[in-house]
Design a protein around this motif. Sequence first.
Motif, PDB file in Angstrom:
ATOM      1  N   LEU A   1       0.825  -1.203   0.000  1.00  0.00           N
ATOM      2  CA  LEU A   1       0.000   0.000   0.000  1.00  0.00           C
ATOM      3  C   LEU A   1       0.866   1.263   0.000  1.00  0.00           C
ATOM      4  N   GLU A   2       1.918   1.276   0.790  1.00  0.00           N
ATOM      5  CA  GLU A   2       2.808   2.439   0.809  1.00  0.00           C
ATOM      6  C   GLU A   2       3.410   2.691  -0.569  1.00  0.00           C
ATOM      7  N   SER A   3       3.835   1.616  -1.223  1.00  0.00           N
ATOM      8  CA  SER A   3       4.409   1.757  -2.566  1.00  0.00           C
ATOM      9  C   SER A   3       3.388   2.335  -3.534  1.00  0.00           C
ATOM     10  N   ALA A   4       2.150   1.833  -3.489  1.00  0.00           N
ATOM     11  CA  ALA A   4       1.108   2.317  -4.394  1.00  0.00           C
ATOM     12  C   ALA A   4       0.762   3.771  -4.116  1.00  0.00           C
ATOM     13  N   LEU A   5       0.697   4.157  -2.847  1.00  0.00           N
ATOM     14  CA  LEU A   5       0.393   5.543  -2.498  1.00  0.00           C
ATOM     15  C   LEU A   5       1.457   6.491  -3.054  1.00  0.00           C
ATOM     16  N   ARG A   6       2.705   6.114  -2.959  1.00  0.00           N
ATOM     17  CA  ARG A   6       3.771   6.928  -3.535  1.00  0.00           C
ATOM     18  C   ARG A   6       3.597   7.066  -5.043  1.00  0.00           C
ATOM     19  N   GLU A   7       3.239   5.973  -5.686  1.00  0.00           N
ATOM     20  CA  GLU A   7       3.145   5.979  -7.146  1.00  0.00           C
ATOM     21  C   GLU A   7       1.989   6.844  -7.641  1.00  0.00           C
ATOM     22  N   VAL A   8       0.914   6.939  -6.858  1.00  0.00           N
ATOM     23  CA  VAL A   8      -0.204   7.802  -7.277  1.00  0.00           C
ATOM     24  C   VAL A   8      -0.002   9.253  -6.861  1.00  0.00           C
ATOM     25  N   GLY A   9       1.125   9.534  -6.249  1.00  0.00           N
ATOM     26  CA  GLY A   9       1.462  10.922  -5.954  1.00  0.00           C
ATOM     27  C   GLY A   9       1.158  11.394  -4.555  1.00  0.00           C
ATOM     28  N   TYR A  10       0.820  10.472  -3.656  1.00  0.00           N
ATOM     29  CA  TYR A  10       0.522  10.867  -2.277  1.00  0.00           C
ATOM     30  C   TYR A  10       1.800  10.792  -1.446  1.00  0.00           C
ATOM     31  N   GLU A  11       2.130  11.867  -0.758  1.00  0.00           N
ATOM     32  CA  GLU A  11       3.365  11.919   0.025  1.00  0.00           C
ATOM     33  C   GLU A  11       3.106  12.363   1.460  1.00  0.00           C
ATOM     34  N   GLY A  12       1.914  12.085   1.938  1.00  0.00           N
ATOM     35  CA  GLY A  12       1.545  12.528   3.282  1.00  0.00           C
ATOM     36  C   GLY A  12       1.985  11.602   4.393  1.00  0.00           C
ATOM     37  N   PHE A  13       3.092  10.888   4.210  1.00  0.00           N
ATOM     38  CA  PHE A  13       3.577   9.976   5.247  1.00  0.00           C
ATOM     39  C   PHE A  13       5.078   9.756   5.073  1.00  0.00           C
ATOM     40  N   SER A  14       5.700   9.326   6.138  1.00  0.00           N
ATOM     41  CA  SER A  14       7.112   8.957   6.071  1.00  0.00           C
ATOM     42  C   SER A  14       7.235   7.518   5.600  1.00  0.00           C
ATOM     43  N   PRO A  15       8.213   7.214   4.756  1.00  0.00           N
ATOM     44  CA  PRO A  15       8.370   5.831   4.281  1.00  0.00           C
ATOM     45  C   PRO A  15       8.465   4.845   5.446  1.00  0.00           C
ATOM     46  N   GLY A  16       7.682   3.789   5.343  1.00  0.00           N
ATOM     47  CA  GLY A  16       7.684   2.758   6.373  1.00  0.00           C
ATOM     48  C   GLY A  16       6.759   3.025   7.542  1.00  0.00           C
ATOM     49  N   ALA A  17       6.074   4.170   7.528  1.00  0.00           N
ATOM     50  CA  ALA A  17       5.250   4.535   8.678  1.00  0.00           C
ATOM     51  C   ALA A  17       4.116   3.555   8.916  1.00  0.00           C
ATOM     52  N   GLY A  18       3.437   3.148   7.846  1.00  0.00           N
ATOM     53  CA  GLY A  18       2.307   2.245   7.988  1.00  0.00           C
ATOM     54  C   GLY A  18       2.722   0.881   8.482  1.00  0.00           C
ATOM     55  N   VAL A  19       3.787   0.354   7.897  1.00  0.00           N
ATOM     56  CA  VAL A  19       4.289  -0.970   8.327  1.00  0.00           C
ATOM     57  C   VAL A  19       4.748  -0.906   9.767  1.00  0.00           C
ATOM     58  N   THR A  20       5.450   0.153  10.128  1.00  0.00           N
ATOM     59  CA  THR A  20       5.963   0.275  11.500  1.00  0.00           C
ATOM     60  C   THR A  20       4.828   0.350  12.502  1.00  0.00           C
ATOM     61  N   ALA A  21       3.808   1.134  12.208  1.00  0.00           N
ATOM     62  CA  ALA A  21       2.691   1.276  13.142  1.00  0.00           C
ATOM     63  C   ALA A  21       1.932  -0.033  13.300  1.00  0.00           C
ATOM     64  N   ALA A  22       1.706  -0.727  12.180  1.00  0.00           N
ATOM     65  CA  ALA A  22       1.015  -2.022  12.257  1.00  0.00           C
ATOM     66  C   ALA A  22       1.855  -3.031  13.019  1.00  0.00           C
ATOM     67  N   ALA A  23       3.158  -3.036  12.744  1.00  0.00           N
ATOM     68  CA  ALA A  23       4.053  -3.996  13.422  1.00  0.00           C
ATOM     69  C   ALA A  23       4.103  -3.740  14.922  1.00  0.00           C
ATOM     70  N   ARG A  24       4.050  -2.475  15.295  1.00  0.00           N
ATOM     71  CA  ARG A  24       4.090  -2.136  16.727  1.00  0.00           C
ATOM     72  C   ARG A  24       2.858  -2.714  17.445  1.00  0.00           C
ATOM     73  N   VAL A  25       1.693  -2.613  16.820  1.00  0.00           N
ATOM     74  CA  VAL A  25       0.479  -3.178  17.412  1.00  0.00           C
ATOM     75  C   VAL A  25       0.573  -4.693  17.471  1.00  0.00           C
ATOM     76  N   LEU A  26       1.033  -5.295  16.399  1.00  0.00           N
ATOM     77  CA  LEU A  26       1.109  -6.761  16.347  1.00  0.00           C
ATOM     78  C   LEU A  26       2.098  -7.315  17.368  1.00  0.00           C
ATOM     79  N   ALA A  27       3.114  -6.509  17.674  1.00  0.00           N
ATOM     80  CA  ALA A  27       4.101  -6.943  18.661  1.00  0.00           C
ATOM     81  C   ALA A  27       3.593  -6.821  20.092  1.00  0.00           C
ATOM     82  N   GLY A  28       2.425  -6.174  20.243  1.00  0.00           N
ATOM     83  CA  GLY A  28       1.825  -6.056  21.566  1.00  0.00           C
ATOM     84  C   GLY A  28       2.425  -4.940  22.400  1.00  0.00           C
TER      85      GLY A  28
END
Length: 384
Positions: free
Chosen positions: A357-384
């Motif tokens: 999803l992050e890759s696709a968002l970049r490709e459509v021109g959306y830059e409202g996030f830091s690279p890896g932010a979504g994966v990091t946030a999801a991983a933090r929740v999954l790690a408990g």
Amino acid sequence: MKDKLQLMIPGPTPVPERALLAMAKHPIGHRSKAFSDTIAAVTAGLRWLHQTQNDVFILSASGTGAMEAGLVNVLSPGDRVLCGVNGKFGERWADMADVFGLQCERIESEWGTPYSVEAFAEKLQADTARAIKAVILTHSETSSGVQNDVEAIAKLAQEHGEALVIVDAVTSLGAASVPMDEWGLDIVASGSQKGYMMPPGLGFVAVSDRAMAATQTSTLPKYYWSFAMAKKNLSKNTTPFTPAVNLIYALQETLTMMQEEGLEAIFARHALLRDATRAGARALGLGLLAPDSHPSSAVTAIEAPAGINADDIRSLVMKKFDIALAAGQNQLKGKIFRIGHLGFICDRDILTTFAALESALREVGYEGFSPGAGVTAAARVLAG
């Protein structure tokens, strides 16, 4: 790479290899002793999953067929019913009620907004003549990612004393707790291609004693859907008509897998996947359609960035990564995309999806996030 499709939609959902191998077995006679033993085993498993002592009927049908069976077996033309509508599937049940000549009153909320419990209370408490025969509810509204407060509304119906509670649990059964007996639900409908971790083709209807009693006065036509025939046959561990034998093999296997995991663990896993998905979306600066108070354990609806069509994002994720996301429906088409996280889904699937999803968002021109932010946030929740 061919044959690497990853389903991240709210159905059909991925099917575990154990279920696929079970389906590959040679079919046997559906009137044989061996198949009756299979029906007995899956019936016990279905009662466990529904947290009920009631009968659970297996239909060779979709979840929509299961819902139709629920309506036609307990209602009659002209019956007054209340139907919660806050998405596509609530609309479907209200439309179905209209087709069958029921006096259907829609209790509507905006898509993405949970049912108003107060609105149901007002209608039920004002009905001193006890004319309302049923309350029709969608537990997890797949189109918007809202999980409605069925328990509270069912309690109101019990206080009313006459209204049956008919519930679409198609995307919640097996992903969230739906304790039929504890909540006093009368009909609970679901479908195989969701939390059951199976291909489409089976519908399930759990039926309370009150609902079975209502079949005695219902005048809507039914034959294939007849609960009376289903109950008579289930008492002998068989079905009225030819069932989808190989799908029932798969059902036996997935119910075994669920029992190995345990109900509480299943519900906790789905809640964790839900929370990780919502955290990942927020970290990307994306809006969520359903409020934090009522998020579905099965599917999350995510708003596309301003000026970007959600279907362009979905298309890129599919084209580049073979990951299927679900589209928005009706007035939400192009405005949202939906990530399914139910059934045979694990942490890896969520993290892979957010990386794509992050890759696709970049490709459509959306830059409202830091690279890896979504994966990091999801991983933090999954790690408990």
